[in-house]
Design a protein around this motif. Structure first.
Motif, mmCIF file in Angstrom:
data_model
loop_
_atom_site.group_PDB
_atom_site.id
_atom_site.type_symbol
_atom_site.label_atom_id
_atom_site.label_comp_id
_atom_site.label_asym_id
_atom_site.label_seq_id
_atom_site.Cartn_x
_atom_site.Cartn_y
_atom_site.Cartn_z
ATOM 1 N N LYS A 251 112.894 34.565 -17.988
ATOM 2 C CA LYS A 251 112.388 33.275 -18.466
ATOM 3 C C LYS A 251 113.402 32.169 -18.172
ATOM 4 C CE LYS A 251 110.445 31.193 -22.630
ATOM 5 N NZ LYS A 251 110.162 31.384 -24.052
ATOM 6 N N ASP A 252 114.692 32.449 -18.427
ATOM 7 C CA ASP A 252 115.742 31.466 -18.146
ATOM 8 C C ASP A 252 115.820 31.148 -16.659
ATOM 9 O OD1 ASP A 252 116.324 31.390 -20.835
ATOM 10 O OD2 ASP A 252 118.136 32.623 -20.700
ATOM 11 N N GLU A 253 115.707 32.185 -15.811
ATOM 12 C CA GLU A 253 115.739 31.974 -14.356
ATOM 13 C C GLU A 253 114.546 31.134 -13.913
ATOM 14 O OE1 GLU A 253 115.883 35.935 -12.775
ATOM 15 O OE2 GLU A 253 118.063 36.115 -13.111
ATOM 16 N N HIS B 128 114.792 27.562 -12.172
ATOM 17 C CA HIS B 128 114.107 27.322 -10.898
ATOM 18 C C HIS B 128 113.247 26.061 -10.981
ATOM 19 C CE1 HIS B 128 111.981 28.174 -7.175
ATOM 20 N NE2 HIS B 128 110.843 28.013 -7.830
ATOM 21 N N ASN B 129 112.507 25.906 -12.081
ATOM 22 C CA ASN B 129 111.657 24.724 -12.246
ATOM 23 C C ASN B 129 112.472 23.448 -12.358
ATOM 24 O OD1 ASN B 129 109.225 25.983 -12.002
ATOM 25 N ND2 ASN B 129 108.894 26.247 -14.188
ATOM 26 N N ILE B 130 113.618 23.518 -13.044
ATOM 27 C CA ILE B 130 114.488 22.338 -13.148
ATOM 28 C C ILE B 130 114.976 21.934 -11.767
ATOM 29 C CG2 ILE B 130 116.758 21.562 -13.961
ATOM 30 C CD1 ILE B 130 116.188 23.217 -16.543
ATOM 31 N N LYS B 131 115.431 22.919 -10.983
ATOM 32 C CA LYS B 131 115.915 22.620 -9.629
ATOM 33 C C LYS B 131 114.797 22.067 -8.756
ATOM 34 C CE LYS B 131 119.654 25.934 -9.772
ATOM 35 N NZ LYS B 131 120.091 27.283 -9.472
ATOM 36 N N ARG C 186 116.040 41.411 -23.597
ATOM 37 C CA ARG C 186 117.118 40.747 -22.862
ATOM 38 C C ARG C 186 116.678 40.425 -21.432
ATOM 39 N NH1 ARG C 186 120.921 41.371 -19.393
ATOM 40 N NH2 ARG C 186 120.513 43.545 -18.916
ATOM 41 N N MET C 187 116.020 41.379 -20.776
ATOM 42 C CA MET C 187 115.543 41.164 -19.403
ATOM 43 C C MET C 187 114.447 40.099 -19.358
ATOM 44 S SD MET C 187 117.447 42.909 -17.463
ATOM 45 C CE MET C 187 116.565 42.761 -15.914
ATOM 46 N N ASP C 188 113.546 40.112 -20.331
ATOM 47 C CA ASP C 188 112.494 39.092 -20.400
ATOM 48 C C ASP C 188 113.095 37.701 -20.558
ATOM 49 O OD1 ASP C 188 110.580 41.054 -20.162
ATOM 50 O OD2 ASP C 188 109.969 41.011 -22.278
#
Length: 194
Positions: free
Chosen positions: A129-131, A135-138, A123-125
């Protein structure tokens, strides 16, 4: 839901683990295999989160399986079960990516605790990964604005740069390619009292 693949050539032990794991609502046994070769075929189908494997099995043992899984599926969590006399094998599998090991006979409480730890780790991984993706999208969305600010800073001398190499590095980063043969004319207009 944590998807688990159980790999053991001892049918009674395999079925016992499967029955025990199925009692917990957050865990599901996605499949069972009698050796490492069967497990590799099943992994493609069931896409488990965790593989629980015995060490000693025919065809492909747990030691080989963990090594292959670490190479082909590095994100897949691997747990080894073994008898006490197999400790040298267990140590080898831990070096090759197994997250933990359990001694036979496997105690339900220890198994559940380990699987819950693994579930939280996954879940933490996923969250990290989602964060990272967010971040890359932003960053990609703001890239044109940053590029414009950089160019504006260079052209108006509003942004101090340490060297021409620093500017060249930034130009490269923003995909702006100038060669020594390129010639430019710059017209900068400033309107007074606007």
């Amino acid at each position: 839901m944590l998807k688990i693949l159980i790999v053991d050539d001892e049918i009674i032990l395999r079925k016992g683990l499967s029955k025990s794991i199925s009692k917990v609502k957050d865990f599901v046994v996605a499949g069972e295999a009698g050796d490492g070769l069967q497990a590799l075929k099943l992994i493609e189908e069931v896409e488990p989160d965790v593989v629980i494997t015995d060490i000693r099995m025919p065809n492909m043992d747990g030691k080989e399986l963990v090594q292959v899984l670490s190479e082909k599926y590095p994100e897949l969590k691997k747990v080894v079960i073994s008898g006490f006399e197999d400790f040298t094998y267990v140590r080898h599998t831990m070096k090759n990516g197994a997250v933990d090991y359990l001694l036979k006979p496997v105690e339900d409480d220890k198994l559940y605790a380990l699987l819950k730890e693994i579930q939280e780790s996954i879940r933490m991984d996923k969250k990290k990964k989602d964060e990272f993706i967010d971040h890359n999208i932003k960053l990609n969305e703001s890239f044109p604005i940053l590029k414009d600010r950089f160019l504006h800073g260079v052209l108006t001398a509003g942004q101090p740069y340490e060297s021409s190499e620093d500017i060249a590095r930034k130009l490269n980063y923003y995909g702006i390619n100038f060669t020594p043969e390129d010639r430019f004319t710059l017209l900068f207009i400033s309107i007074d009292n606007y």
